[in-house]
Structure formats: structure tokens, C-alpha cells
Write a protein that holds these residues in place. Structure first.
Motif, PDB file in Angstrom:
ATOM      1  N   ILE B 267       0.856  -1.181   0.000  1.00 20.69           N
ATOM      2  CA  ILE B 267       0.000   0.000   0.000  1.00 20.69           C
ATOM      3  C   ILE B 267       0.898   1.239   0.000  1.00 20.69           C
ATOM      4  CG2 ILE B 267      -1.787   1.269   1.243  1.00 20.69           C
ATOM      5  CD1 ILE B 267      -2.622  -1.439   2.487  1.00 20.69           C
ATOM      6  N   LYS B 268       0.674   2.061  -0.998  1.00 20.12           N
ATOM      7  CA  LYS B 268       1.493   3.258  -1.222  1.00 20.12           C
ATOM      8  C   LYS B 268       1.421   4.220  -0.031  1.00 20.12           C
ATOM      9  CE  LYS B 268       3.999   4.940  -4.624  1.00 20.12           C
ATOM     10  NZ  LYS B 268       5.316   4.309  -4.580  1.00 20.12           N
ATOM     11  N   GLU B 269       2.576   4.762   0.324  1.00 22.86           N
ATOM     12  CA  GLU B 269       2.610   5.831   1.334  1.00 22.86           C
ATOM     13  C   GLU B 269       2.928   7.156   0.653  1.00 22.86           C
ATOM     14  OE1 GLU B 269       4.914   5.138   4.899  1.00 22.86           O
ATOM     15  OE2 GLU B 269       4.542   2.979   4.811  1.00 22.86           O
ATOM     16  N   PRO B 270       2.579   8.257   1.300  1.00 26.19           N
ATOM     17  CA  PRO B 270       2.939   9.572   0.738  1.00 26.19           C
ATOM     18  C   PRO B 270       4.451   9.669   0.621  1.00 26.19           C
ATOM     19  CG  PRO B 270       1.514   9.791   2.670  1.00 26.19           C
ATOM     20  CD  PRO B 270       1.895   8.363   2.581  1.00 26.19           C
ATOM     21  N   LEU B 271       4.927  10.525  -0.272  1.00 25.94           N
ATOM     22  CA  LEU B 271       6.360  10.715  -0.436  1.00 25.94           C
ATOM     23  C   LEU B 271       6.960  11.121   0.910  1.00 25.94           C
ATOM     24  CD1 LEU B 271       8.523  10.570  -2.612  1.00 25.94           C
ATOM     25  CD2 LEU B 271       8.118  12.988  -3.107  1.00 25.94           C
ATOM     26  N   GLY B 272       7.963  10.346   1.356  1.00 19.80           N
ATOM     27  CA  GLY B 272       8.598  10.653   2.647  1.00 19.80           C
ATOM     28  C   GLY B 272       8.104   9.752   3.753  1.00 19.80           C
ATOM     29  N   HIS B 278      -0.972  11.744   7.208  1.00 22.78           N
ATOM     30  CA  HIS B 278      -1.812  10.704   7.816  1.00 22.78           C
ATOM     31  C   HIS B 278      -3.066  10.443   6.991  1.00 22.78           C
ATOM     32  CE1 HIS B 278      -0.131  10.823  12.205  1.00 22.78           C
ATOM     33  NE2 HIS B 278       0.830  10.923  11.313  1.00 22.78           N
ATOM     34  N   LYS B 279      -3.684  11.531   6.547  1.00 21.74           N
ATOM     35  CA  LYS B 279      -4.959  11.394   5.841  1.00 21.74           C
ATOM     36  C   LYS B 279      -4.828  10.590   4.556  1.00 21.74           C
ATOM     37  CE  LYS B 279      -7.924  15.177   7.237  1.00 21.74           C
ATOM     38  NZ  LYS B 279      -8.456  16.492   6.837  1.00 21.74           N
ATOM     39  N   LEU B 280      -3.795  10.925   3.800  1.00 23.76           N
ATOM     40  CA  LEU B 280      -3.608  10.236   2.527  1.00 23.76           C
ATOM     41  C   LEU B 280      -3.295   8.742   2.775  1.00 23.76           C
ATOM     42  CD1 LEU B 280      -3.464  10.319  -0.526  1.00 23.76           C
ATOM     43  CD2 LEU B 280      -1.070  11.062  -0.365  1.00 23.76           C
ATOM     44  N   THR B 281      -2.463   8.496   3.767  1.00 25.88           N
ATOM     45  CA  THR B 281      -2.144   7.109   4.116  1.00 25.88           C
ATOM     46  C   THR B 281      -3.422   6.353   4.488  1.00 25.88           C
ATOM     47  OG1 THR B 281      -0.106   7.973   5.085  1.00 25.88           O
ATOM     48  CG2 THR B 281      -0.605   5.661   5.485  1.00 25.88           C
TER      49      THR B 281
END
Ligand SMILES: [Zn+2]
Ligand SMILES: [Zn+2]
Lengths: 298, 320, 298, 320
Positions: B267-272, B278-281
Motif C-alpha cells: 500500500i502506497k505511502e505519501p512521499l517521505g 496521515h490522511k492520505l495514508t
């Protein structure tokens, strides 16, 4: 992490192992005296053998290898091994201070085994059962893909044949050299036990010196009946890991079979001399009640 | 970049570039010189650099991100992905282990039993949650909730972030090994879809005790292993300083484990890393959960169980 | 034995009860001020009512009777009582310092109830459910044949109608005047819960001040979900019995809802104001997942 | 009469008669006078007196016999009625409560799961067995064994002799109420015959927690009640000295409880009580068990469960 202990304790253990192994391998040495690891008394090697490798002085149970265990427990010549040829791969190309392939070769040379478990069918007092016996001499009895696969196949075969199962453990934990693949053997073997449960196949385990880590946290402790051999040390985390975590020394009886029974984790403790009789009775009683079941279903 | 984070070692170069951009901006404002183009170029370069860096992290770097103190915890995800979360406390036997939390909830309107290991963000919280290391009683609470879900036909979702089951005296006395083993066995018998996601640390039997699932996912910068690299190093290399070597050797990343069919997806995490957004994750997590439930819900109990069995049955590599 | 406490504590309690009851029964007194049992502040009776009998000052939850509980919890006018006419017999001709028949008459006069539980069907946010509400004012909420029978019938009816069940407890324990017959109500109600389990009917319990003895050891604590009302005292053995046994004083928070949650025995604690919403959500989520089940069976 | 027993109050007259007989015998030996006839008559009278006494015991007297320190305990019965008893220790969760003991065995060749409460005969033993008062963990061990029996189709036999579940701090903390309640509920679900026998004290929920059975028997001088007469007296009469009145009012004997269909039968004890002849008591126990199993074994699981349900369903007396 529990392997740590066993590695740390290696020196002491090597000495003991050397003595015990020597009796098995070498006819010359076979006449030698053996020193009891516990009470230090000198024992005649042959007497010790006859006494099932239990010190006649102090009742100390010497650790025994898989072949000896099978000889002691099963009716003579009743054992038929299965899946003997399954042997370890090196899927991760694992190298630490030595590479995994080399470790495998050494262990094989030392034990004559392809991996840390022997599986097959045999009889106790004429009663058939499926048997898996771990061998600590093969890389600390660690569970990798081979142990997981052989134990699982044995359970599946026992379900097929409707035979009771006895798994005899002796293990430092997971085989780190197979990392997550070895972790998954815990799930695999436990899922196989789940199937045995659903088919109402009697699944017994016998925990022997030592049983730790991944084996304790999988097929070792989910027996319908769990027997611990007298004096065996059994636990999840290793003694040292716990001492490091809590920063204090542990009581000397910590993680012994007796300690575990006090804490409700094993059904019973058995002296090595009583083992065969106990297991035989357990199988007999369960066979009788299952028979009733079949009758009443008709 | 959000300066409230203490940068990890390998993040420092990023911080330096971003500081430089900041300086240029300030300079432009102060002096009136037009530096737009330079700033824009540098910003682009920074992003490229980051993308490249994060696509090629070493296992040790991933380890660091997975343990980042600002990484979202189970309760953060609960807050972000569920409606009506109702926590179900306790094992009904004397303990409410706070290192494992669970309850019923809706995710995008879908009822689920949501269970996970909880870590703290402060020392106080870490003590409360025992650094995310469950006691046997935590696994027994989880098992109680598994049975509840099974009875009421709720898909089970577990979020796992633990350095392992707690190694302590009491844990041994109340059966850490048995508790985990019984979970492994009982999860095999459940009639509902089970989805397990390693969100941070997926360390040893303590992680697996919640992960005998139909689908197993890992967040991009999480790790999953039989033993912590530090523990492995101190046993096999006899030096905890070789943890980096061990991390490499143990093949602990999602991409590695997908090769061995141990993990179904990343599952992709935000860059960094997850801590940057948190929200995007949580959104990615939630979408993966719902997609999986949709896929699994069409299957009957027997199929779900048999597929789960076969999934783990096939794991392992050996010669014959 | 747990009734002992409640009897021992009678005086304090009577005072409280008198105040609370008076507000309900007497229009004159209805205008009176009420003193909070916990913080001693004087409260306007009507305000207290509006605040669901929770002290606005210190959050102390006054014990409430079954009728009030139903009013607070269910959608207006949705409650339909069943088996209202079942009333106690005196199978043992039990006489202690007073005979059982007399005690029944007094309790009926005091509460207007035939025994210590009201059962029936109602709605929460439009969702139907089966409801059993105990009333401590009727002989300390003790469970005899009537409580056992009504709770069992309710569960059976809910199974029939496939409705979720909520049992709200408030009880000092078993009805001693019915001796073993009252003991057997523990088995009877628990067997009914077993049936509900097998039919996958959601069975919730709400433990309120006070829940002890036979009710704690039967239908009270085998909910699929157990909610404890904030501040309620809940236990098996009474405080005094334990103090006599162990010969030491108990901590003041012993056997409170909060204490029980810490020890893993209740799923959650709810403030009285949150109760309706919490129960409504639990029912909603379970109804949704059961619906899925029906779909997937097709 | 065996003089090693400390006589109960009401036994004293028997001892006096027997002493008198002894005296006559001695006199006859010493003096050569023929007292055969007198001795024979007195002996007959003694037996008649005893028979009458024991047929008309008050509840309080039965209470005393049921609590007699020489009364056979669970382990005595195990010794006398089973072959191959294999004890199964522990709840697998941290405790092996010694107040409840259980295991597999054969009784007259019939495999059973045999579980009972254990009391001691000495102070040391009583501490070990906690005076026969189980902790929650004891009930959980019993439940584990119930499930085992259920899985392997073994009839369950419980022997109950307890002054009640232990009222203590830890017992409350680990859920005494829950443990008993869960046993009541789970026993209702078992697919095998269950036979419960009150062998001594059958006091309150602590006894019932092992007694949701298809057949419930009581030894002749045992008692079964919702609360100990002493406890009842101190609450309702506000004086523990009224225990005798309470014992009367509570209707605690087998004969009373058979009237209310709470108990299915009374098992005969030797004249004077079980402590006068352990073997004979055990024989009666064993025969009752085997007869009941034979009767129940022909029934399928569904019937066994439904009959057990209906048995308890019907208990209670009320007006409608
Ligand atoms: Zn020795
Ligand atoms: Zn107040």
C-alpha cells in the motif's frame, strides 16, 4: 530471539552433546563413563542408555535425539518414516558469519539428518499413530520450511488415515536464515492442526528439552493434550532476552516443565519412563470414545 | 517540509535542499530580485531527489521510517477511516491489554471488526500501550473479538505495528506462546474474510498472531520479519551493530515478501512516509480494505477457509 | 450471599430511595430539592429528571427504576410489555423473620410491579429489540422463578422474531426465599442465552447499579457485548463477604464499572446520556452485517 | 463403630450404646458370665436405632455429615471408581486451580471426562485445595475439559462438593461471575451426556457452574442450595445462629429437591454416612454413573441438548 539463549549456552551444551553423541557414534568411547550434567556423578554409559538416558542418581533427563526418542517410545521396528528426502533450500541466499548452505551441510554431517524433524507412522502398544520428532542437534531444532512442510504433511496424512498424532518438540525457535518463510511455518503448521481439530483427530504434543520461540508459539502448544517431559525447559522468549528486558535475574526454575504446569500451560508432566504408558493410555481412551461415536452415529 | 519532525539521518539532505529553497525565497522577498525560476527548478529537483531516494530506500532506512515516532498509530487510523467505532474492551478473564485494541466499526459504510496493535507517541503513552508489545491477554482479547466477528458475519481487519509480543515473566507465566499459537489455529477456522495489514513493524510471532488472513498487505515503508534485525544480528553476527547487514539479509520489505507470496500487496505511502500525510495514508488503507472485502464477500465460508488454508499451506521453499 | 451488602447498606440507601421515589410518586414533593448522594449538592428535582437522574454537578448516576429506564432508553410509546401478569408463588412456604408472601405484597405495593423485571419489545431509533429491565426496588432486584421465567421467555421470543436482545440488570443476587429454585434460574436463563448464541441473535447486557451474585453469574455477564453504566457497582461476591473472608478493607473503587473495565470484564462503560446512542449504533452495525450474511447465503 | 472419627453431636448416643455393648463383652470375658443374648439384643437395638436416626435426619444433621472431615473427596472417588485416570492440568492461560481437578479415565471400562471439586482432609491439604472453593480459573479449566470431552465424544461426569466459589479480590478481578456464567451457557451447548453428582456440599453458583447436566444426582447426605444456611441466616434472620432454621427453610436435601424436579435421584450412602465406607459409597456412585451413561448414550447430540435445555427450562414455580 529465543535462539539466543541456546547459542549463548553453547559451550556447556557442547560438552554434554559431545559425551552423549560419542556414545552413539563410537564403539570405543561407548565403554566410557559419562558425567551427569546435573549431579556430576559418573555414570556407566551403557547403564545410562538402558535407563533411557535418565541419570539413575538424580533423575536428570539427558536431551536425546530424534532417532533415540523413536526407539524409546515406539514398538520395535514399527516406525515407517515418510518424506525423509525433503531437504532445505536457501531461498534468501542467506549469509551471516557463515552461509546457510554450509550450516546445512555441517548439520547434516553431524546428525545424518536432512533437517530438524523426522516424521512417519508407528505403533505404541500396537496402536497406530502419526509421529513427528524434532531433533535439536540439527541447527538447534530450528523450524524452517522443511520442518513446517513435514509436520504439515504428517498432519494431513494422519487426517486422511484417521490416526492420532503426536508431535515431539525440541527447538530453539524459528530458522532465522529463512526469515519470513520460517515465520510462516508457524501459521502453516497451526492451520494444519486446525484441520485436525475440525476432523476430530486427536493431536498430542510432547514438549521436551528445550522448546522455545516459534515452535512454542505454534504447533507445540496447541495439542488437545500437552505433555511436558520432566525437567524440560519450555518458553516463548529466551531467558536472556527476558533478563535484558526486565533487568533482573530470573528464578532458577523459570520455564521448567514443572513451572509451566504450575501456571496451567501443560496438561501433565511425565517421567521419561512413564511416557510410553501414558501416551498409550491416552490413545486407548480416546480410541474407545471415538468408537462409541461411530456406533452412535449409525 | 514540516519541521516539527526530527529528521532521520537520510532525510537530512532533503532538509538541506529545502532550507536552501527557503533561503532563496527569503532573499527574493528581502531584495526584490526575481528568483522564481531558480526556486522552481530547485523545487523540482528536490522532488525528483526525494522520489528517487524513497524508491530506493535500503531496508534499514525503511526500518527507520516504519518506527518513526510520528507515524500514524492504530487509533489514528481508527479516527481517520471509521465511522461509529465502538471499542470492545477486555478478554473477559481479568485483563484489558492496551497494546491490542479492537472493536466494531463501519468503514465506508461496511461493518467490520477492526483490531490492531497500538503504540504511543509520548513516553507516557508508550508505557500505557507497552510500546505496542502485547501480553498473552491481548491476543486472547483479539481472539474473543474474532469469534464475535465470526458469529455476526463481520469481516475482520487487523492493523499490525509491533516490535513483537512482550518478553516478560508474567507473559511467560500466562502463556505468550500458547496465546499466539491458539490465535494462529483459531484464525484458520473463521468463516469470515480476514484482512491483515502491516502498517509499521511486523515483527515475529507477535505480528503473525493477528495475521493469518485471506489477504495480507504491507504499507510501503513497513517491514515484516521472523526476528528484528537487531535481534538477528546479535545472535548470528554476535553484534547488534550488524543490524544493517541483518536487515538486508532478512528480506523484510513488502517487495521482497511479495516475491515469496507471503504478502499480497504493497500500500502506497505519501512521499517521505506515512508520517508526512496521515490522511492520505489512511485513504489508501481504507480503499485497500474495502476493495478486498468486496472481493472476498462474494465467497462462502468454506471457500474463504480453504483459500486461507491453501495460502499458508503453500508458503515455504525446500528441495524434494 | 451478595445480598448481604445491600441489606447491610440499607439505611443509606433507603434515604436515597425515599428521595427519588418521592419525586416520582408525589406531586407536592415533586417540587422539592434533592440532595446528591455523592457530592451532597442540592438539586432541583425536575432538573435532575431532565438530566436523566444524573447529578449535573458531579455526574453521579442515581439508581433508577425499570419504568424510568424504559422511558429514558426507548423511542417514545414504542414499548410493548409481555408476560406482565406472571407473579411469584411461594413454593417453599418460606418464612424467615417475615413470610415470603408478605414480602411480595409489600414489594408490589412499593413498586407497582409483580416482580423484579419488566420484559417486552420496543424500539431504539426505530430499530426493534427485545428488552428485559430489572428493578432493584422489588426485593433488591433478586432473581427468583418469575425473573428467570420472564427473561427466558423474552429470549425465546426474540429468537423467534430474530430480534436483538438487551438485558438491563440491577440485582442483589438470587431470591433466597426460593432457594434452589432461584439458583436454577441462573441455569435456565443461561441456557436460553446459549440458544440465542446458536441462532446468532445479538444478545447485549447493560449492567447498572447494583449487579451482584446470581445475576452477575448468569445472564448478566454473558452478553455478546456487555455495557456497564458509569459508576455502577458490579460483582459476584458482596463487598462485606469478601472483607470477612480476606480480613482486610477493600479499595474504594473495588467492583465499580471502571474497575471491571480495567480488569477486562466489560466491553465498555457508558454515561447514561450516551447509552441510547451507543446501543443504537451497536444494533445498527450488527443488523448491517447480518444482512450481508443473508445476502451471501442466497 | 470406627473410633477414629470425631463423633458429630447426634452420633454421640450411638457411641454410648456401642460403648455399652463393648462393656458387656468385656464383662463377659472377665467374669465368664454368658451375656450373649443381652449383647445380641442390644446390638440389634443399636442398628435399629441407627437406621431410624439416619432415615430421619434433620437438614442440619445432613449438613454436618456432608461436611464431615472424613467424607470421601473427589480424589478418593477417582482412586476407587476409575481405571487409568489421567489428570489434565491447567486452564492454558496461567493457572492450574487445584480446587477443581479433572481428567480422562475409564469407569467400568467406559471412557469419561471426570471433573470435580477437591477438598482437603488436613489443614495443609485444605490450603492447597482452597477448601474446595474454586477460583474463576478453575471453572475455565473445567470448561476446557468440557470442550475436550465434547470433541472426542466422552460423557462428562462432575462430582461436586464445594461451599461455593471463592469470594476474594483476585476472584472478582479475574471474573468469578463471568466464569460461572460462561460455564452455564457453554454446558448447554455440549453434544455429549453430562452427569452431575452432588457428593457433599452443593452450594450456590459455585456448585451450579459444574452442574448443567442431563442427570443430576445427590448423595443421600449431601445438600444443594442457593446459599449456605449460615449465610442465609445472617442475611434474613440477621444472625448466623439461626442457620438451623435456614437449613430447614431452604429445603436443601435430595428428597426435597426431587419434589421440585431439580434433582433426578438420591444415591444411597452406607449407614452413618459415606465416611463409614468409602468403597461402598464409591460403588453406588459408579453404578449410578454407568447406568445413566448407558441410558443417555443411545441419544443423539440434538436430543441430549434439547432434553438438557427442557430440563432446566421447566424449573421454577410461579403464578400466571
Ligand atoms: Zn545426575
Ligand atoms: Zn453530585
Amino acid at each position: 530471539m529465543s535462539l539466543k539463549d541456546w547459542f549463548a549456552n553453547r559451550k556447556k551444551r557442547r560438552l554434554e552433546t559431545a559425551l552423549v553423541d560419542s556414545r552413539v557414534c563410537d564403539d570405543e568411547l561407548h565403554k566410557l563413563w559419562v558425567k551427569c550434567y546435573n549431579c556430576n556423578s559418573s555414570l556407566i554409559s551403557k547403564d545410562l542408555d538402558k535407563n533411557l538416558l535418565v541419570c539413575p542418581n538424580c533423575d536428570y533427563h539427558f536431551r536425546i535425539n530424534a532417532r533415540t526418542r523413536i526407539e524409546q517410545l515406539l514398538d520395535k521396528t514399527s516406525f515407517e518414516e515418510i518424506n525423509a528426502k525433503i531437504s532445505p533450500a536457501d531461498p534468501l541466499d542467506f549469509v551471516d558469519t557463515e552461509n546457510y548452505k554450509n550450516r546445512q551441510k555441517k548439520a547434516k554431517k553431524k546428525t545424518g539428518l536432512n533437517d530438524a524433524v523426522i516424521t512417519g507412522f508407528g505403533e505404541i502398544d500396537g496402536q497406530k499413530l502419526a509421529l513427528a520428532v524434532m531433533d535439536f542437534e540439527y541447527m538447534g531444532g530450528s523450524m524452517g520450511s522443511v520442518v513446517g512442510e513435514k509436520v504439515t504433511r504428517l498432519i494431513e496424512a494422519a487426517i486422511e488415515k484417521k490416526l492420532p498424532i503426536l508431535a515431539i518438540t525440541s527447538s530453539g525457535g524459528a530458522r532465522m536464515q529463512e526469515s519470513a518463510l520460517s515465520l510462516m511455518q508457524m501459521a502453516k503448521t497451526s492451520c494444519a492442526v486446525a484441520k485436525a481439530n475440525e476432523e476430530k483427530i486427536l493431536y498430542m504434543t510432547l514438549l521436551t528439552e528445550p522448546t522455545f520461540g516459534g515452535v512454542t508459539a505454534s504447533f507445540g502448544t496447541i495439542g488437545d493434550i500437552i505433555i511436558a517431559e520432566q525437567g524440560a525447559r519450555i518458553g516463548f522468549a529466551g531467558r536472556r532476552v527476558i533478563e535484558q528486558t526486565i533487568r533482573q535475574k530470573l528464578p532458577s526454575d523459570f520455564q521448567t516443565a514443572e513451572y509451566l504446569m504450575k501456571y496451567g500451560q501443560v496438561d501433565m508432566i511425565s517421567h521419561r519412563k512413564e511416557l510410553k504408558n501414558t501416551i498409550s493410555n491416552i490413545i486407548k481412551i480416546h480410541a474407545k470414545s471415538t468408537k462409541h461415536q461411530k456406533k452412535s452415529k449409525k | 517540509m514540516n519541521k516539527e519532525f526530527t529528521p532521520l539521518e537520510f532525510e537530512k539532505s532533503i532538509y538541506q535542499i529545502e532550507d536552501k529553497i527557503e533561503e532563496l525565497k527569503n532573499l527574493s522577498t528581502r531584495t526584490g530580485i526575481d528568483l522564481k525560476e531558480q526556486i522552481s527548478t530547485l523545487t523540482k529537483q528536490a522532488i525528483e531527489y526525494k522520489e528517487q531516494l524513497y524508491a530506493n530506500l535500503t531496508p534499514t532506512q525503511k526500518l527507520q521510517i516504519s518506527r518513526h515516532p510520528k507515524r500514524p498509530t492504530f487509533l489514528d487510523y481508527v479516527e481517520l477511516i471509521t465511522e461509529n467505532f465502538i471499542e470492545m474492551h477486555g478478554d473477559r478473564k481479568g485483563t484489558d491489554d492496551r497494546a491490542i485494541i479492537g472493536g466494531i466499526a463501519e468503514i465506508q459504510g461496511q461493518p467490520v471488526m477492526l483490531i490492531g496493535t497500538q503504540k504511543g507517541k509520548t513516553t507516557k503513552e508508550n508505557i500505557k500501550y507497552n510500546f505496542g508489545m502485547p501480553q498473552p491477554e491481548g491476543y486472547r482479547k483479539a481472539l474473543r473479538l474474532f469469534y464475535h466477528a465470526d458469529k455476526f458475519n463481520m469481516p475482520i481487519v487487523t492493523l499490525i505495528d509491533t516490535p513483537g509480543a512482550y518478553p516478560g515473566i508474567k507473559a511467560e507465566e500466562t502463556g505468550q506462546g500458547i496465546a499466539i499459537a491458539e490465535n494462529l489455529r483459531e484464525m484458520a477456522k473463521l468463516n469470515v474474510p480476514i484482512i491483515a495489514i502491516i502498517t509499521g513493524e511486523g515483527c515475529s510471532g507477535g505480528a503473525l498472531g493477528l495475521a493469518v488472513a485471506n489477504k495480507v498487505f504491507m504499507l510501503e515503508h513497513s517491514y515484516y520479519t521472523v526476528i528484528s534485525p537487531e535481534g538477528c544480528a546479535s545472535i548470528l553476527w554476535r553484534s547488534a551493530e550488524k543490524a544493517s547487514d541483518a536487515a538486508q539479509a532478512l528480506k523484510i520489505t513488502a517487495k521482497d515478501l511479495m516475491k515469496y507470496n507471503i504478502v499480497d500487496g504493497e500500500i502506497k505511502e505519501p512521499l517521505g512516509g506515512a508520517h508526512y500525510d496521515h490522511k492520505l495514508t489512511a485513504k489508501n488503507l481504507s480503499d485497500t480494505i474495502i476493495k478486498s472485502i468486496e472481493e472476498l464477500s462474494s465467497k462462502d465460508a468454506k471457500t474463504l477457509k480453504e483459500e486461507r488454508y491453501q495460502k499458508f499451506r503453500k508458503m515455504g521453499v525446500f528441495c524434494e
